[in-house]
Design a protein around this motif. Structure first.
Motif, PDB file in Angstrom:
ATOM      1  N   SER A  40       0.838  -1.197   0.000  1.00 63.56           N
ATOM      2  CA  SER A  40       0.000   0.000   0.000  1.00 63.56           C
ATOM      3  C   SER A  40       0.873   1.246   0.000  1.00 63.56           C
ATOM      4  O   SER A  40       2.090   1.169  -0.062  1.00 63.56           O
ATOM      5  N   SER A  41       0.232   2.397   0.097  1.00 63.18           N
ATOM      6  CA  SER A  41       0.969   3.649   0.083  1.00 63.18           C
ATOM      7  C   SER A  41       1.934   3.732   1.260  1.00 63.18           C
ATOM      8  O   SER A  41       1.600   3.369   2.383  1.00 63.18           O
ATOM      9  N   SER A  42       3.154   4.205   0.968  1.00 63.44           N
ATOM     10  CA  SER A  42       4.170   4.298   2.019  1.00 63.44           C
ATOM     11  C   SER A  42       4.156   5.652   2.717  1.00 63.44           C
ATOM     12  O   SER A  42       4.910   5.875   3.655  1.00 63.44           O
ATOM     13  N   SER A  43       3.280   6.553   2.266  1.00 59.18           N
ATOM     14  CA  SER A  43       3.298   7.916   2.804  1.00 59.18           C
ATOM     15  C   SER A  43       2.947   7.967   4.285  1.00 59.18           C
ATOM     16  O   SER A  43       3.380   8.852   5.013  1.00 59.18           O
ATOM     17  N   SER A  44       2.144   6.995   4.759  1.00 59.17           N
ATOM     18  CA  SER A  44       1.710   7.014   6.156  1.00 59.17           C
ATOM     19  C   SER A  44       2.618   6.208   7.083  1.00 59.17           C
ATOM     20  O   SER A  44       2.410   6.193   8.292  1.00 59.17           O
ATOM     21  N   SER A  50       7.781  11.593  15.715  1.00 56.68           N
ATOM     22  CA  SER A  50       7.759  13.022  16.057  1.00 56.68           C
ATOM     23  C   SER A  50       9.135  13.634  15.760  1.00 56.68           C
ATOM     24  O   SER A  50       9.860  14.037  16.654  1.00 56.68           O
ATOM     25  N   ILE A  51       9.459  13.676  14.460  1.00 62.31           N
ATOM     26  CA  ILE A  51      10.737  14.219  13.995  1.00 62.31           C
ATOM     27  C   ILE A  51      10.434  15.235  12.906  1.00 62.31           C
ATOM     28  O   ILE A  51       9.474  15.069  12.137  1.00 62.31           O
ATOM     29  N   ASP A  52      11.232  16.267  12.846  1.00 59.50           N
ATOM     30  CA  ASP A  52      11.079  17.268  11.800  1.00 59.50           C
ATOM     31  C   ASP A  52      10.998  16.578  10.438  1.00 59.50           C
ATOM     32  O   ASP A  52      11.830  15.728  10.104  1.00 59.50           O
ATOM     33  N   SER A  53       9.993  16.909   9.645  1.00 56.21           N
ATOM     34  CA  SER A  53       9.722  16.194   8.396  1.00 56.21           C
ATOM     35  C   SER A  53      10.875  16.312   7.392  1.00 56.21           C
ATOM     36  O   SER A  53      11.175  15.362   6.664  1.00 56.21           O
ATOM     37  N   LEU A  59      16.960  11.598   6.244  1.00 52.13           N
ATOM     38  CA  LEU A  59      17.503  10.391   6.867  1.00 52.13           C
ATOM     39  C   LEU A  59      16.999   9.129   6.164  1.00 52.13           C
ATOM     40  O   LEU A  59      17.773   8.201   5.909  1.00 52.13           O
ATOM     41  N   VAL A  60      15.718   9.090   5.847  1.00 52.10           N
ATOM     42  CA  VAL A  60      15.152   7.920   5.174  1.00 52.10           C
ATOM     43  C   VAL A  60      15.747   7.765   3.782  1.00 52.10           C
ATOM     44  O   VAL A  60      16.125   6.664   3.363  1.00 52.10           O
ATOM     45  N   SER A  61      15.863   8.872   3.049  1.00 50.73           N
ATOM     46  CA  SER A  61      16.434   8.826   1.706  1.00 50.73           C
ATOM     47  C   SER A  61      17.880   8.336   1.730  1.00 50.73           C
ATOM     48  O   SER A  61      18.281   7.487   0.920  1.00 50.73           O
TER      49      SER A  61
END
Length: 200
Positions: A40-44, A50-53, A59-61
């Motif tokens: 499903s969508s990974s956006s959620s 609770s980390i600055d977007s 970090l994820v990239s």
């Protein structure tokens, strides 16, 4: 394995306790690996953190890039630990947590890479043998040279080795060698041609 300075710094940030506590670090690692099996969508996936977007996206990239490179070069545990030390992710607990997840997901990652990216099998060795037929049932004297070649290749994103075997005449082999030389010359010209710049 070459990563940009920005990615190296982001990997180091993953080990910085002033930026991420252990709970958030583990969640980032868990959810990043889940991206490979999420239908499903990974956006959620990362909403609960609770980390600055902006920082989270970086970090994820960077972690994704690091995972891809580890799989691409088939790094073992010692290689990965060496990279962590190089990039200043030195907390042993966090290193080990990543490695455990990496082991768990490596097969899924390899399948993902095979489906989504272009990577070629790698030729790692060539063996050859010259066979000389001296006679047959129909003739007492015949000299017919024949080459028997074995190409060893490593299958993409794996440690699996596959042999390709074939026979050819000296003429066929000479033609193959000439074509390989031509390909090598083309590649050399391509990589050594200076970039032209416009003069004002």
């Amino acid at each position: 394995m070459e990563l940009s300075n920005d990615i190296q710094q982001d990997i180091g940030r993953l080990g910085d306790e002033t930026i991420l506590n252990n709970n958030n670090y583990e969640k980032i690692v868990d959810k990043t690996f889940l991206l490979f099996s999420q239908t499903s969508s990974s956006s959620s996936l990362f909403d609960s953190l609770s980390i600055d977007s902006i920082l989270l996206n970086r970090l994820v990239s960077s972690l994704l890039t690091f995972i891809f490179e580890c799989a691409k070069y088939d790094l073992n545990d010692a290689n990965i630990l060496s990279k962590f030390e190089e990039y200043n992710l030195t907390l042993k607990q966090r290193q080990q947590y990543f490695i455990e997840k990496y082991r768990q997901y490596i097969k899924i990652i390899q399948i993902y890479l095979n489906e989504k990216t272009i990577e070629y099998d790698r030729l790692i060795d060539i063996n050859w043998r010259l066979n000389l037929h001296l006679k047959t049932n129909q003739s007492d004297r015949i000299v017919q040279p024949n080459y028997f070649l074995t190409l060893k290749k490593r299958l993409q994103y794996t440690k699996n080795i596959e042999d390709i075997q074939f026979q050819c005449t000296p003429e066929n082999l000479q033609e193959l060698v000439e074509k390989l030389k031509e390909a090598a010359h083309c590649l050399e010209r391509f990589t050594t041609t200076p970039t032209t710049t416009k003069t004002k």
